[in-house]
Write a protein that holds these residues in place. Structure first.
Motif, PDB file in Angstrom:
ATOM      1  N   ALA A  21       0.831  -1.208   0.000  1.00 32.10           N
ATOM      2  CA  ALA A  21       0.000   0.000   0.000  1.00 32.10           C
ATOM      3  C   ALA A  21       0.865   1.258   0.000  1.00 32.10           C
ATOM      4  CB  ALA A  21      -0.932  -0.013   1.217  1.00 32.10           C
ATOM      5  N   LEU A  22       1.969   1.217   0.742  1.00 27.09           N
ATOM      6  CA  LEU A  22       2.880   2.358   0.755  1.00 27.09           C
ATOM      7  C   LEU A  22       3.528   2.544  -0.606  1.00 27.09           C
ATOM      8  CD1 LEU A  22       4.434   4.628   2.075  1.00 27.09           C
ATOM      9  CD2 LEU A  22       5.996   2.935   3.068  1.00 27.09           C
ATOM     10  N   ARG A  43       4.051  19.458  -4.357  1.00 26.58           N
ATOM     11  CA  ARG A  43       4.584  18.172  -3.908  1.00 26.58           C
ATOM     12  C   ARG A  43       3.426  17.210  -3.686  1.00 26.58           C
ATOM     13  NH1 ARG A  43       9.827  17.579  -1.536  1.00 26.58           N
ATOM     14  NH2 ARG A  43      10.130  15.509  -0.641  1.00 26.58           N
ATOM     15  N   PRO A  44       3.559  15.933  -4.088  1.00 27.62           N
ATOM     16  CA  PRO A  44       2.468  14.969  -3.891  1.00 27.62           C
ATOM     17  C   PRO A  44       2.214  14.732  -2.411  1.00 27.62           C
ATOM     18  CG  PRO A  44       4.474  13.849  -4.592  1.00 27.62           C
ATOM     19  CD  PRO A  44       4.725  15.317  -4.744  1.00 27.62           C
ATOM     20  N   PRO A  45       1.022  14.261  -2.054  1.00 26.21           N
ATOM     21  CA  PRO A  45       0.717  13.988  -0.646  1.00 26.21           C
ATOM     22  C   PRO A  45       1.741  13.009  -0.055  1.00 26.21           C
ATOM     23  CG  PRO A  45      -1.263  13.840  -1.989  1.00 26.21           C
ATOM     24  CD  PRO A  45      -0.115  13.959  -2.941  1.00 26.21           C
ATOM     25  N   GLN A  46       2.044  13.210   1.197  1.00 29.08           N
ATOM     26  CA  GLN A  46       3.050  12.380   1.862  1.00 29.08           C
ATOM     27  C   GLN A  46       2.389  11.166   2.513  1.00 29.08           C
ATOM     28  OE1 GLN A  46       4.715  14.147   5.322  1.00 29.08           O
ATOM     29  NE2 GLN A  46       6.358  12.657   5.535  1.00 29.08           N
ATOM     30  N   PRO A  47       2.727   9.950   2.084  1.00 34.01           N
ATOM     31  CA  PRO A  47       2.179   8.754   2.732  1.00 34.01           C
ATOM     32  C   PRO A  47       2.808   8.528   4.105  1.00 34.01           C
ATOM     33  CG  PRO A  47       2.995   8.287   0.503  1.00 34.01           C
ATOM     34  CD  PRO A  47       3.541   9.618   0.908  1.00 34.01           C
ATOM     35  N   ARG A  48       2.059   7.852   4.985  1.00 34.04           N
ATOM     36  CA  ARG A  48       2.595   7.501   6.301  1.00 34.04           C
ATOM     37  C   ARG A  48       3.712   6.481   6.151  1.00 34.04           C
ATOM     38  NH1 ARG A  48       0.125   8.445  11.029  1.00 34.04           N
ATOM     39  NH2 ARG A  48       0.789   6.431  11.897  1.00 34.04           N
ATOM     40  N   GLY A  49       4.709   6.601   7.026  1.00 28.62           N
ATOM     41  CA  GLY A  49       5.816   5.664   7.013  1.00 28.62           C
ATOM     42  C   GLY A  49       5.510   4.382   7.765  1.00 28.62           C
ATOM     43  N   VAL A  50       6.500   3.519   7.865  1.00 30.69           N
ATOM     44  CA  VAL A  50       6.347   2.205   8.502  1.00 30.69           C
ATOM     45  C   VAL A  50       7.545   1.939   9.404  1.00 30.69           C
ATOM     46  CG1 VAL A  50       6.310  -0.296   8.100  1.00 30.69           C
ATOM     47  CG2 VAL A  50       4.931   1.217   6.666  1.00 30.69           C
ATOM     48  N   TYR A  51       7.257   1.439  10.612  1.00 28.45           N
ATOM     49  CA  TYR A  51       8.280   1.039  11.574  1.00 28.45           C
ATOM     50  C   TYR A  51       8.077  -0.449  11.841  1.00 28.45           C
ATOM     51  CZ  TYR A  51      10.953   1.162  16.036  1.00 28.45           C
ATOM     52  OH  TYR A  51      11.855   0.953  17.054  1.00 28.45           O
ATOM     53  N   MET A  52       8.985  -1.284  11.312  1.00 31.81           N
ATOM     54  CA  MET A  52       8.906  -2.733  11.515  1.00 31.81           C
ATOM     55  C   MET A  52       9.839  -3.122  12.660  1.00 31.81           C
ATOM     56  SD  MET A  52       9.186  -4.163   7.607  1.00 31.81           S
ATOM     57  CE  MET A  52      10.295  -2.916   6.967  1.00 31.81           C
ATOM     58  N   TRP A  53       9.325  -3.860  13.634  1.00 36.23           N
ATOM     59  CA  TRP A  53      10.187  -4.278  14.726  1.00 36.23           C
ATOM     60  C   TRP A  53       9.968  -5.746  15.057  1.00 36.23           C
ATOM     61  CZ3 TRP A  53       8.781  -6.316  19.444  1.00 36.23           C
ATOM     62  CH2 TRP A  53       7.410  -6.237  19.773  1.00 36.23           C
ATOM     63  N   GLY A  54      11.022  -6.360  15.579  1.00 34.60           N
ATOM     64  CA  GLY A  54      10.939  -7.760  15.978  1.00 34.60           C
ATOM     65  C   GLY A  54      12.324  -8.295  16.259  1.00 34.60           C
ATOM     66  N   VAL A  68       9.433   7.836   5.936  1.00 34.04           N
ATOM     67  CA  VAL A  68      10.472   7.011   6.546  1.00 34.04           C
ATOM     68  C   VAL A  68       9.964   5.586   6.723  1.00 34.04           C
ATOM     69  CG1 VAL A  68      11.810   6.616   8.655  1.00 34.04           C
ATOM     70  CG2 VAL A  68      11.620   8.934   7.707  1.00 34.04           C
ATOM     71  N   VAL A  69      10.800   4.633   6.329  1.00 33.07           N
ATOM     72  CA  VAL A  69      10.544   3.208   6.568  1.00 33.07           C
ATOM     73  C   VAL A  69      11.763   2.673   7.303  1.00 33.07           C
ATOM     74  CG1 VAL A  69      10.063   0.958   5.543  1.00 33.07           C
ATOM     75  CG2 VAL A  69       9.190   3.036   4.452  1.00 33.07           C
ATOM     76  N   LEU A 116       4.302   7.152  11.903  1.00 30.95           N
ATOM     77  CA  LEU A 116       4.607   5.877  11.271  1.00 30.95           C
ATOM     78  C   LEU A 116       3.664   4.794  11.793  1.00 30.95           C
ATOM     79  CD1 LEU A 116       7.344   7.537  10.989  1.00 30.95           C
ATOM     80  CD2 LEU A 116       8.504   5.324  11.005  1.00 30.95           C
ATOM     81  N   ASP A 117       3.322   3.845  10.935  1.00 31.69           N
ATOM     82  CA  ASP A 117       2.586   2.670  11.377  1.00 31.69           C
ATOM     83  C   ASP A 117       3.580   1.683  11.984  1.00 31.69           C
ATOM     84  OD1 ASP A 117       0.192   3.713  10.493  1.00 31.69           O
ATOM     85  OD2 ASP A 117       0.269   2.721   8.551  1.00 31.69           O
ATOM     86  N   VAL A 118       3.352   1.312  13.238  1.00 33.46           N
ATOM     87  CA  VAL A 118       4.260   0.405  13.945  1.00 33.46           C
ATOM     88  C   VAL A 118       3.765  -1.025  13.748  1.00 33.46           C
ATOM     89  CG1 VAL A 118       5.257  -0.207  16.170  1.00 33.46           C
ATOM     90  CG2 VAL A 118       4.826   2.206  15.611  1.00 33.46           C
ATOM     91  N   LEU A 119       4.576  -1.860  13.082  1.00 36.61           N
ATOM     92  CA  LEU A 119       4.165  -3.214  12.718  1.00 36.61           C
ATOM     93  C   LEU A 119       5.096  -4.241  13.352  1.00 36.61           C
ATOM     94  CD1 LEU A 119       3.589  -2.637   8.880  1.00 36.61           C
ATOM     95  CD2 LEU A 119       1.936  -2.377  10.740  1.00 36.61           C
ATOM     96  N   PRO A 120       4.549  -5.197  14.119  1.00 36.30           N
ATOM     97  CA  PRO A 120       5.400  -6.215  14.743  1.00 36.30           C
ATOM     98  C   PRO A 120       5.753  -7.340  13.772  1.00 36.30           C
ATOM     99  CG  PRO A 120       3.118  -6.550  15.385  1.00 36.30           C
ATOM    100  CD  PRO A 120       3.139  -5.311  14.534  1.00 36.30           C
TER     101      PRO A 120
END
Length: 371
Positions: free
Chosen positions: A32-33, A53-64, A159-160, A191-195
């Motif tokens: 989706a990003l 400037r185009p709309p800024q999409p939300r970033g992603v924070y992957m952790w584990g 930011v990803v 950012l969307d925080v994803l485990p």
């Protein structure tokens, strides 16, 4: 479809990857990003004319934990992201670059060096991808909130990033952590925080039958830890001469050169770690910065090596208490490393820990204190 989701599903279908629910969900979010970034890059005539400037999409924070597929998904995301305004960089290397740019701005007597650095970094950039976000020194912690606020909100860079820890555990128990708390708030807002913290450590599986303790010293032992490094970091063995190095901040203006440093794996010589004057704080900095370390050239020690043996004990204590994975080349098995000399009786506890650190149970632990 040629994006990350199609590539991920193809790898699963060809059995190059095992089906993993967490990985699949993250791949869907990253797709989706990608769609949002690629759509934003395809602007119409009017938008180009107005230089909007185009709309800024939300970033992603992957952790584990180690080996859960974070770097693999990041690789797929960047590789399949069909825009030119993207950059992939290891977080430690990025902060070293920021520090260098900050010094240049101060020499120019800029009023707000962080704003200038953020603007320069954002030039021609819409997506900034980090591997292994880890914060281990006060200097980085103190500027990160302002720097990333400028990058994300002012310069509209998406930011990803990956990390071994959830945002609220970054720089945990660090000095002056209150200065860092606004950065955690920024991450949780922007950012969307994803485990990615499932039960399977795929990187550990890739080690196969490679042991952690290799003796005697020699070419065979060196080849084994070298192979472990490449399996842990996915770095091409044929490009060994170009493995990144690092300067680890030990505090107080001191640094430690790490000859090979990549994706949370650091390579050190015994001489550098234990023959030089080092204390527990130095070893704690290493244990917090790296989830896996490789130590080469551990010798047999006798009464004349009392200081080296004491430092080695402090090093192993720090690694053990932070569940750091350890690979070594050594002249002997743990129980023969320091059989006699001042403190040899106490060294038995270090031997016990070294034995436990070779176990499957220990190797399956996540990085960090387990209390």
């Amino acid at each position: 479809m040629s994006g990350i989701l199609a590539r991920y599903l193809d790898l699963v279908e060809r059995r190059e990857l095992r089906p993993d629910t967490d990985q699949h969900q993250v791949a869907i979010r990253l797709q989706a990003l990608q769609d949002a970034l690629e759509k934003g890059g395809d602007r119409g005539f009017l938008a180009r004319l107005m230089k909007s400037r185009p709309p800024q999409p939300r970033g992603v924070y992957m952790w584990g934990g180690v080996g859960r597929g974070k770097s693999m998904l990041m690789d797929l995301f960047v590789e399949t992201l069909a825009i030119d305004e993207k950059r992939r960089v290891h977080f430690h290397a990025f902060m070293l670059e920021v520090d260098q740019r900050m010094r240049q701005q101060r020499l120019r007597r800029e009023d707000d060096p962080i704003a200038h650095v953020a603007r320069d970094l954002a030039t021609g950039l819409r997506c900034l991808a980090f591997d292994e976000m880890v914060v281990s020194n006060t200097a980085d912690a103190a500027i990160m909130a302002r720097l990333f606020t400028a990058l994300i909100r002012d310069q509209q860079v998406t930011v990803v990033t990956t990390s071994n820890r959830p945002p609220h555990d970054l720089y945990k128990d660090g000095l002056n952590r209150s200065l860092f708390m606004p950065f955690i708030g920024l991450v949780e807002q922007e950012l969307d925080v994803l485990p990615l913290d499932g039960p399977t450590d795929y990187r550990l599986q890739r080690l196969g039958d490679i042991d952690t303790w290799h003796t005697p010293l020699g070419d065979a032992a060196t080849a084994q830890v070298r192979e472990a490094f490449f399996r842990l970091t996915d770095y091409a063995p044929e490009d060994a001469a170009n493995v990144p190095s690092a300067e680890l901040d030990l505090g107080g203006g001191r640094t430690l050169h790490v000859p090979k440093s990549l994706k949370g794996v650091g390579v050190f010589s015994f001489k550098r770690l234990c023959s030089e004057n080092r204390g527990a704080a130095d070893y704690l900095a290493i244990a917090q910065a790296y989830h896996t370390i490789i130590i080469v050239g551990i010798p047999r020690m006798g009464p004349e090596n009392r200081n080296e043996a004491i430092r080695f004990t402090k090093l192993i204590d720090a690694l053990y208490e932070n569940s750091v994975k350890l690979f070594v080349t050594a002249a002997a098995e743990p129980e023969q490393l320091y059989p006699e000399g001042d403190g040899a009786f106490e060294f038995a506890r270090t031997v016990s820990r070294l034995k436990e650190m070779q176990s499957t149970h220990y190797m399956a632990k996540g990085h960090g204190p387990q209390g």
